[in-house]
Design a protein around this motif. Structure first.
Motif, PDB file in Angstrom:
ATOM      1  N   PRO A  85      -8.683 -19.041 -23.223  1.00 30.49           N
ATOM      2  CA  PRO A  85      -9.291 -17.708 -23.133  1.00 30.49           C
ATOM      3  C   PRO A  85      -8.271 -16.682 -22.653  1.00 30.49           C
ATOM      4  O   PRO A  85      -7.321 -17.012 -21.940  1.00 30.49           O
ATOM      5  CB  PRO A  85     -10.410 -17.874 -22.103  1.00 30.49           C
ATOM      6  N   GLU A  86      -8.463 -15.449 -23.080  1.00 33.22           N
ATOM      7  CA  GLU A  86      -7.593 -14.358 -22.641  1.00 33.22           C
ATOM      8  C   GLU A  86      -7.759 -14.159 -21.139  1.00 33.22           C
ATOM      9  O   GLU A  86      -8.765 -14.543 -20.557  1.00 33.22           O
ATOM     10  CB  GLU A  86      -7.962 -13.069 -23.376  1.00 33.22           C
ATOM     11  N   ASP A  87      -6.773 -13.509 -20.525  1.00 31.33           N
ATOM     12  CA  ASP A  87      -6.850 -13.240 -19.084  1.00 31.33           C
ATOM     13  C   ASP A  87      -8.120 -12.467 -18.722  1.00 31.33           C
ATOM     14  O   ASP A  87      -8.750 -12.748 -17.708  1.00 31.33           O
ATOM     15  CB  ASP A  87      -5.615 -12.478 -18.608  1.00 31.33           C
ATOM     16  N   LEU A  88      -8.504 -11.510 -19.556  1.00 29.99           N
ATOM     17  CA  LEU A  88      -9.707 -10.734 -19.285  1.00 29.99           C
ATOM     18  C   LEU A  88     -10.958 -11.612 -19.344  1.00 29.99           C
ATOM     19  O   LEU A  88     -11.920 -11.381 -18.609  1.00 29.99           O
ATOM     20  CB  LEU A  88      -9.823  -9.560 -20.270  1.00 29.99           C
ATOM     21  N   ASP A  89     -10.940 -12.645 -20.185  1.00 34.23           N
ATOM     22  CA  ASP A  89     -12.070 -13.571 -20.250  1.00 34.23           C
ATOM     23  C   ASP A  89     -12.204 -14.366 -18.948  1.00 34.23           C
ATOM     24  O   ASP A  89     -13.297 -14.818 -18.604  1.00 34.23           O
ATOM     25  CB  ASP A  89     -11.898 -14.556 -21.412  1.00 34.23           C
ATOM     26  N   ILE A  90     -11.118 -14.517 -18.242  1.00 35.81           N
ATOM     27  CA  ILE A  90     -11.116 -15.245 -16.969  1.00 35.81           C
ATOM     28  C   ILE A  90     -11.483 -14.315 -15.817  1.00 35.81           C
ATOM     29  O   ILE A  90     -12.205 -14.702 -14.901  1.00 35.81           O
ATOM     30  CB  ILE A  90      -9.719 -15.867 -16.713  1.00 35.81           C
ATOM     31  N   SER A  91     -11.030 -13.074 -15.855  1.00 34.27           N
ATOM     32  CA  SER A  91     -11.201 -12.172 -14.711  1.00 34.27           C
ATOM     33  C   SER A  91     -12.486 -11.347 -14.756  1.00 34.27           C
ATOM     34  O   SER A  91     -13.014 -10.985 -13.707  1.00 34.27           O
ATOM     35  CB  SER A  91     -10.000 -11.227 -14.597  1.00 34.27           C
ATOM     36  N   ASP A  92     -13.009 -11.049 -15.922  1.00 38.93           N
ATOM     37  CA  ASP A  92     -14.220 -10.250 -16.037  1.00 38.93           C
ATOM     38  C   ASP A  92     -15.430 -11.184 -15.958  1.00 38.93           C
ATOM     39  O   ASP A  92     -15.569 -12.096 -16.773  1.00 38.93           O
ATOM     40  CB  ASP A  92     -14.227  -9.490 -17.371  1.00 38.93           C
ATOM     41  N   GLU A  93     -16.279 -10.956 -14.982  1.00 43.33           N
ATOM     42  CA  GLU A  93     -17.394 -11.875 -14.733  1.00 43.33           C
ATOM     43  C   GLU A  93     -18.295 -12.050 -15.949  1.00 43.33           C
ATOM     44  O   GLU A  93     -18.708 -13.166 -16.264  1.00 43.33           O
ATOM     45  CB  GLU A  93     -18.215 -11.402 -13.534  1.00 43.33           C
ATOM     46  N   ASN A  94     -18.606 -10.980 -16.640  1.00 43.83           N
ATOM     47  CA  ASN A  94     -19.495 -11.096 -17.797  1.00 43.83           C
ATOM     48  C   ASN A  94     -18.841 -11.889 -18.927  1.00 43.83           C
ATOM     49  O   ASN A  94     -19.485 -12.720 -19.567  1.00 43.83           O
ATOM     50  CB  ASN A  94     -19.901  -9.706 -18.294  1.00 43.83           C
ATOM     51  N   ARG A  95     -17.583 -11.637 -19.162  1.00 40.97           N
ATOM     52  CA  ARG A  95     -16.863 -12.395 -20.193  1.00 40.97           C
ATOM     53  C   ARG A  95     -16.710 -13.847 -19.760  1.00 40.97           C
ATOM     54  O   ARG A  95     -16.836 -14.759 -20.579  1.00 40.97           O
ATOM     55  CB  ARG A  95     -15.509 -11.749 -20.460  1.00 40.97           C
ATOM     56  N   TRP A  96     -16.462 -14.056 -18.465  1.00 45.63           N
ATOM     57  CA  TRP A  96     -16.317 -15.408 -17.945  1.00 45.63           C
ATOM     58  C   TRP A  96     -17.597 -16.211 -18.162  1.00 45.63           C
ATOM     59  O   TRP A  96     -17.553 -17.376 -18.553  1.00 45.63           O
ATOM     60  CB  TRP A  96     -15.948 -15.381 -16.462  1.00 45.63           C
ATOM     61  N   PHE A  97     -18.747 -15.605 -17.922  1.00 45.51           N
ATOM     62  CA  PHE A  97     -20.012 -16.318 -18.114  1.00 45.51           C
ATOM     63  C   PHE A  97     -20.190 -16.736 -19.562  1.00 45.51           C
ATOM     64  O   PHE A  97     -20.767 -17.789 -19.845  1.00 45.51           O
ATOM     65  CB  PHE A  97     -21.191 -15.482 -17.641  1.00 45.51           C
TER      66      PHE A  97
END
Length: 175
Positions: A85-97
């Motif tokens: 996953p992209e870094d934003l997928d790891i750091s953004d809670e909604n994307r992480w979920f």
């Protein structure tokens, strides 16, 4: 994240557009509403890219319905996205979920653990919503009860997730 969610839900089983939309709304719709003007163009792009196909079924009462199916290329794209996953997928809670909702589709516990370790590393970095210069402020540093509340709730949520991450990593590493 819409594309990841579409691929993830279709990995579970083929769905009609309406069913898919209902699943997507349940996962992310309370945060980011999903309109037909967003969903159906995304489906068409995934179809044009060869990641899903559309099959027509006879309707029970009404007109024929289109069922969406994941292709082998769609499965491969899903796995690639989940493994890296992209870094934003790891750091953004909604994307992480969204990533977390489909991480179970990776067969290798080591691949799952690698993604969880990235999230754990992110949560372990000192951070805040509020700063004094470059220094992150803690809830105890702020007299505003509302901003302090933001930080207290975020800290509790992060601590709960960190505990879950450690427990799940232990489980994956013993599998």
């Amino acid at each position: 994240m819409l594309k990841l969610a579409i691929l993830g839900f279709l990995y579970d089983r083929p769905l009609h557009g309406y069913e898919l939309r209902r699943h997507l709304v349940a996962l992310t719709g309370h945060i980011r509403p999903i309109s037909d003007g967003t969903l159906y163009p995304a489906i068409k792009r995934l179809e044009a890219d060869g990641l899903l196909t559309r099959e027509t079924e006879p309707g029970t009462v009404a007109a024929p319905r289109h069922t969406l199916h994941l292709t082998p290329a769609g499965r491969a794209a899903l796995f690639d996205w989940l493994r890296a996953p992209e870094d934003l997928d790891i750091s953004d809670e909604n994307r992480w979920f969204t990533v977390l909702a489909f991480l179970r589709h990776l067969d290798a516990p080591a691949d799952q653990a690698a993604v969880l370790r990235r999230r754990l590393a992110f949560l372990s970095e000192p951070a805040s919503f509020f700063y004094e210069g470059a220094r992150p402020l803690r809830a105890e540093d702020i007299t505003d009860p509302f901003r302090s509340g933001v930080l207290l709730v975020a800290r509790a949520t992060s601590q709960a997730e960190i505990t879950w991450l450690h427990d799940t990593l232990t489980l994956l590493e013993t599998t």
